[in-house]
Design a protein around this motif. Structure first.
Motif, short mmCIF file in Angstrom:
data_model
loop_
_atom_site.label_atom_id
_atom_site.label_comp_id
_atom_site.label_asym_id
_atom_site.label_seq_id
_atom_site.Cartn_x
_atom_site.Cartn_y
_atom_site.Cartn_z
N ASP A 230 0.83 -1.20 0.00
CA ASP A 230 0.00 0.00 0.00
C ASP A 230 0.86 1.25 0.00
N ALA A 231 1.92 1.23 0.81
CA ALA A 231 2.83 2.38 0.85
C ALA A 231 3.53 2.57 -0.48
N ALA A 232 3.92 1.44 -1.13
CA ALA A 232 4.57 1.53 -2.44
C ALA A 232 3.59 2.10 -3.47
N ALA A 233 2.33 1.65 -3.41
CA ALA A 233 1.32 2.17 -4.33
C ALA A 233 1.08 3.66 -4.07
N SER A 234 1.00 4.01 -2.79
CA SER A 234 0.82 5.43 -2.43
C SER A 234 2.01 6.25 -2.89
N LEU A 235 3.21 5.70 -2.73
CA LEU A 235 4.42 6.40 -3.17
C LEU A 235 4.40 6.59 -4.69
N ALA A 236 4.03 5.53 -5.42
CA ALA A 236 3.98 5.63 -6.88
C ALA A 236 2.93 6.67 -7.30
N ASP A 237 1.78 6.65 -6.63
CA ASP A 237 0.73 7.63 -6.92
C ASP A 237 1.21 9.04 -6.62
N ALA A 238 1.85 9.20 -5.47
CA ALA A 238 2.37 10.52 -5.10
C ALA A 238 3.44 10.98 -6.08
N GLN A 239 4.28 10.04 -6.55
CA GLN A 239 5.31 10.42 -7.52
C GLN A 239 4.68 10.83 -8.85
N GLN A 240 3.62 10.12 -9.25
CA GLN A 240 2.92 10.51 -10.48
C GLN A 240 2.29 11.88 -10.33
N LYS A 241 1.67 12.11 -9.17
CA LYS A 241 1.07 13.43 -8.92
C LYS A 241 2.14 14.51 -8.92
N LEU A 242 3.28 14.21 -8.31
CA LEU A 242 4.38 15.17 -8.28
C LEU A 242 4.87 15.45 -9.70
N ALA A 243 5.01 14.40 -10.51
CA ALA A 243 5.46 14.58 -11.89
C ALA A 243 4.45 15.43 -12.67
N ARG A 244 3.15 15.14 -12.47
CA ARG A 244 2.13 15.94 -13.15
C ARG A 244 2.16 17.38 -12.67
N ALA A 245 2.32 17.57 -11.36
CA ALA A 245 2.38 18.93 -10.82
C ALA A 245 3.60 19.67 -11.34
N GLN A 246 4.74 18.97 -11.43
CA GLN A 246 5.93 19.62 -11.96
C GLN A 246 5.75 19.98 -13.43
N ALA A 247 5.13 19.07 -14.20
CA ALA A 247 4.88 19.36 -15.61
C ALA A 247 3.92 20.54 -15.74
N GLU A 248 2.89 20.57 -14.91
CA GLU A 248 1.93 21.68 -14.93
C GLU A 248 2.63 22.99 -14.55
N ALA A 249 3.48 22.92 -13.53
CA ALA A 249 4.23 24.12 -13.13
C ALA A 249 5.13 24.60 -14.26
N GLU A 250 5.75 23.68 -14.96
CA GLU A 250 6.61 24.04 -16.09
C GLU A 250 5.78 24.68 -17.20
N ASN A 251 4.60 24.10 -17.48
CA ASN A 251 3.72 24.68 -18.49
C ASN A 251 3.27 26.08 -18.09
N ILE A 252 2.93 26.25 -16.82
CA ILE A 252 2.51 27.56 -16.33
C ILE A 252 3.66 28.55 -16.45
N ARG A 253 4.88 28.11 -16.10
CA ARG A 253 6.04 29.00 -16.20
C ARG A 253 6.28 29.42 -17.65
N LYS A 254 6.20 28.43 -18.58
CA LYS A 254 6.40 28.75 -19.99
C LYS A 254 5.32 29.70 -20.49
N ALA A 255 4.08 29.43 -20.11
CA ALA A 255 2.98 30.29 -20.53
C ALA A 255 3.16 31.70 -19.98
N ALA A 256 3.61 31.80 -18.74
CA ALA A 256 3.85 33.11 -18.13
C ALA A 256 4.97 33.84 -18.87
#
Length: 171
Positions: A66-92
């Motif tokens: 469960d912790a590994a699944a939660s970690l993988a989910d959190a890492q995916q969310k982090l990757a998506r958030a980082q990609a979104e932040a990069e897109n926002i930075r580029k758009a800005a």
């Protein structure tokens, strides 16, 4: 007799208080009880302990997965958030560049408008000043001509000039 409980000489049971004799007997009874009941008890206790440990291991493995699944989910969310932040930075950055270019273009247009307005104002002012100078020069020239004519022309010269002008118009 060497038992803890022994049959007394007078027809009853009694206690043997001899420590050395009773300890060997007690030890023998204890070993016998352990050999008779021990394997079942120890086996049961070990089985229970093994089952409990296996359950805890399975539970820990479940929590780990469960912790590994939660970690993988959190890492995916982090990757998506980082990609979104990069897109926002580029758009800005693009928006800031576009705004900068727009402001510069507006500034250049405003400068050109002011320059052309200033040139028109300068030309208009120059034309007005030239017209004013012409009017002033004409007025001064007329004043001088009138003053000179009054000095040069007397009444008889004026009569002759008028007569000549009338004669020229009459022809």
């Amino acid at each position: 007799m060497s038992n803890i409980l022994y049959l007394a000489h007078e027809g009853g049971w009694g206690l043997n208080f001899n420590i050395f004799e009773t300890n060997l007997i007690n030890l023998g009874i204890l070993v016998g009880l352990l050999l008779y009941f021990g394997p079942k008890f120890i086996s049961k206790a070990l089985d229970e302990r093994r089952a409990r440990i296996e359950g805890e291991i399975k539970e820990a493995e479940g929590r780990a997965s469960d912790a590994a699944a939660s970690l993988a989910d959190a890492q995916q969310k982090l990757a998506r958030a980082q990609a979104e932040a990069e897109n926002i930075r580029k758009a800005a950055e693009e928006t800031a560049k576009a705004a900068k270019d727009k402001v510069l273009a507006q500034g250049k247009a405003e400068i050109e408008r002011l320059k052309s307005g200033a040139a028109r104002d300068t030309q208009t002012e120059q034309d007005r000043a030239i017209a004013e100078l012409r009017d002033r020069v004409t007025a001064l020239a007329l004043e001088r001509v009138e003053a000179r004519l009054q000095e040069v022309l007397d009444d008889s010269a004026q009569s002759q000039l008028i007569d000549r002008s009338i004669a020229q118009f009459g022809n």
